[in-house]
Design an enzyme around this catalytic site. Structure first.
Site, PDB file in Angstrom:
ATOM      1  N   HIS A 129      29.368  79.632  62.879  1.00  0.00           N
ATOM      2  CA  HIS A 129      30.456  79.713  61.896  1.00  0.00           C
ATOM      3  C   HIS A 129      29.929  79.043  60.623  1.00  0.00           C
ATOM      4  CE1 HIS A 129      34.283  78.748  59.950  1.00  0.00           C
ATOM      5  NE2 HIS A 129      34.900  79.544  60.809  1.00  0.00           N
ATOM      6  N   ASP A 207      29.751  71.941  67.535  1.00  0.00           N
ATOM      7  CA  ASP A 207      30.947  72.538  66.941  1.00  0.00           C
ATOM      8  C   ASP A 207      31.798  73.014  68.117  1.00  0.00           C
ATOM      9  OD1 ASP A 207      32.888  74.224  66.007  1.00  0.00           O
ATOM     10  OD2 ASP A 207      31.534  75.586  64.961  1.00  0.00           O
ATOM     11  N   GLN A 210      36.153  76.087  69.352  1.00  0.00           N
ATOM     12  CA  GLN A 210      36.756  77.031  70.303  1.00  0.00           C
ATOM     13  C   GLN A 210      36.792  76.473  71.724  1.00  0.00           C
ATOM     14  OE1 GLN A 210      38.300  79.544  69.223  1.00  0.00           O
ATOM     15  NE2 GLN A 210      37.493  79.677  67.139  1.00  0.00           N
ATOM     16  N   LYS A 233      43.948  74.867  66.736  1.00  0.00           N
ATOM     17  CA  LYS A 233      43.486  75.893  67.686  1.00  0.00           C
ATOM     18  C   LYS A 233      43.830  75.493  69.126  1.00  0.00           C
ATOM     19  CE  LYS A 233      39.464  77.072  64.797  1.00  0.00           C
ATOM     20  NZ  LYS A 233      39.768  78.316  64.125  1.00  0.00           N
ATOM     21  N   CYS A 369      33.633  84.508  59.438  1.00  0.00           N
ATOM     22  CA  CYS A 369      32.906  83.358  58.880  1.00  0.00           C
ATOM     23  C   CYS A 369      31.544  83.191  59.541  1.00  0.00           C
ATOM     24  CB  CYS A 369      33.728  82.066  58.981  1.00  0.00           C
ATOM     25  SG  CYS A 369      35.241  82.121  58.041  1.00  0.00           S
TER      26      CYS A 369
END
Lengths: 411, 138
Positions: A129, A207, A210, A233, A369
């Protein structure tokens, strides 16, 4: 808060219809929302806790000697503790930020000047991303360190670990990769890279945007040095996120902003800074957001991550099989999360999304992204489905019916 | 209005003037960072016979149909006339007024889709910038 707990206290695991009813925006029944990787909806308990805070408990933290302010401070620190348990780490390793992008930028901008120099290397993933690519591009530009990219195995689109072993070595100072690709839904074997990075003496940054609804987080056990994710999220509010950092690693970072609430001692000429998370929490925090996030954790823990993951896997599996059956192309040979990207050479993803919207179906279309990644695949973008536990098989069927109409329109 | 009118779909599947012209005197580059769509509009200055216009690239049905209709509108115009045509279309787009051209009128439907406005407008906007720059220098 008691009221909120009662709200979902009667909700039993596996009662997905009752779970859906917890989300006011979905109650009307005319929204088929399949863009949960962008943001999830919020249960009543989160919305009401935030409203209650503003209505009855509003005060700022760490600076008032009156009861309301003390209570607000305690609430904030109790959510920090709650979040630490949720991630399997210590509470003094949990920083409240505005979201994943902010968290990753705190790291990239806070590393000591001498940490990187020309000849050093930063290893990143081509499917990153932008939030986990551009901060490292900028760091590379500032320091002269080179960016190196992991290879993805064609079609499978997961990491080529043999190549990873070759490029992560003496020159590597930092490895920054995702837990799960937001564009393909591939859950990467990041644990292997943690070992490779540490063997090379490099920092490992995850990261995890998710990740929180996909599996239980064990950042402490997995050994990552830093991890970043967002509240919105994971059924929480927007504008609040998390930076996890091992205590010693956090202490090595420069604060990203200076001012109130992050200091130890200030004179006219200079200042010393607080230790631990507060060093990075200058200014008044998004307290209602923190309280909402605490409620989101409670909600997730009440339902259980495993049942939610299993539910999303069934939805993805069915969608994948029906899409392939109808001639759509799916990115990656397997989806290991709640995300699925598909495309057709003759139908632009934005046309798919606009036409689905006319049938009340919300999906994401575009490069997600991850523009360089899409270009490398020869695609301008894909249509992306991303599920949450409140989605239903009926919605998958509704999607497929609508996609059939779209295919006919473009044939 | 239907954004996906059969005529728009037809134009996107078989767009007029869809060809590269690397020799063209001027090129306008339309790039949409939100979706990654990219078109090049090739403009041969028409001091004597009028503009010769074609385009090439990748985009959604609306952006492709719009770029095709742009090339059709500008074909044979001189610089001043081409700029006037663009301005007229953009004014009609904002006010939803009749453009005087049945195909162009179909693009006005994009005005009702905020995230798709740029699909209908981008090629026109970039062409306007390029033609204005030519007019200034030339």
């Amino acid at each position: 808060m008691a009221k909120d707990e009662k709200n979902f206290g009667a909700l039993s695991a596996g009662d997905w219809s009752a779970l859906r009813q917890q989300f006011p925006i979905l109650r009307k029944g005319d929204l088929c929302y399949l863009d949960n990787a962008a943001t999830t909806h919020k249960p009543s308990s989160v919305i009401e806790a935030m409203e209650h805070f503003y209505r009855a408990e509003n005060a700022t933290v760490h600076r008032g000697a009156y009861a309301l302010a003390e209570k607000a401070s305690l609430r904030m620190e109790s959510v920090r503790e709650q979040m630490a348990q949720f991630m399997g780490v210590e509470s003094h390793e949990v920083v409240f930020t505005s979201g994943t992008t902010h968290s990753l930028n705190i790291i990239a901008q806070g590393l000591p000047d001498q940490f990187l120099k020309e000849g050093d290397e930063i290893v990143v993933c081509p499917s990153a991303h932008h939030a986990n690519l551009i901060p490292w591009q900028e760091l590379s530009r500032r320091t002269g360190a080179a960016l190196r990219f992991l290879d993805l195995i064609p079609d499978q689109l997961t990491w080529d670990l043999d190549q990873a072993k070759k490029i992560i070595g003496d020159k590597t100072k930092l490895v920054a990769v995702a837990h799960t690709s937001n564009s393909t839904g591939i859950r990467y074997p990041f644990e292997t890279l943690v070992h490779l990075a540490h063997d090379a003496g490099a920092l490992f940054i995850l990261d995890a945007a998710q990740a929180p609804l996909g599996e239980a987080l064990h950042f402490g056990r997995s050994g990552v040095d830093f991890a970043a994710f967002s509240g919105h999220k994971m059924f929480g509010p927007t504008g609040i996120g998390i930076l996890y950092g091992k205590a010693a690693k956090l202490a090595s970072l420069r604060p990203d902003r200076y001012g109130g609430d992050m200091i130890r001692n200030v004179t006219f000429q200079q200042a010393t800074y607080a230790e631990g998370p507060r060093r990075f929490e200058g200014g008044t925090p998004h307290l209602a957001g923190i309280i909402g996030l605490g409620q989101a954790i409670q909600f997730i823990e009440h339902i259980g991550i495993d049942p939610m993951r299993s539910r999303c896997s069934s939805l993805v599996k069915r969608a994948r099989s029906l899409l392939l059956e109808d001639g759509w192309k799916v990115l990656g040979s397997q989806s290991t999360s709640s995300i699925l990207s598909f495309y057709d050479d003759g139908i632009h993803p934005h046309d798919i999304a606009t036409l689905l919207n006319q049938d009340g179906i919300a999906i994401r279309a575009g490069h997600h992204c991850a523009h360089p990644f899409m270009r490398s695949l020869g695609l301008s973008g894909t249509a992306r489905l991303s599920f949450a536990a409140y989605n239903t098989m009926k919605e998958v069927d509704q999607l497929m019916d609508s996609l059939k109409k779209i295919r006919t329109l473009f044939s | 209005m239907d954004l996906y009118h059969p005529r728009i779909l037809e134009l996107s599947k078989e767009p007029v003037n869809f060809r590269k012209n690397e020799e063209a005197e001027f090129k306008a580059h339309a790039y949409n960072p939100l979706c990654g769509d990219e078109f090049t509009i090739y403009l041969d200055d028409g001091r004597t016979v009028g503009l010769k216009v074609s385009f090439h690239g990748y985009g959604c049905a609306v952006s492709k149909a719009s770029a095709a209709l742009l090339t059709q509108s500008l074909e044979g115009e001189d610089l001043k006339g081409a700029l006037q045509k663009i301005e007229h279309f953009m004014e009609c787009f904002e006010s939803k007024a009749d453009t005087g051209n049945a195909d162009l009128n179909l693009l006005l439907a994009a005005r009702d889709f905020p995230s798709r406005r740029s699909c209908a407008l981008q090629a026109w906007q970039e062409c306007q910038k390029t033609l204005s720059a030519i007019k200034k220098t030339g």
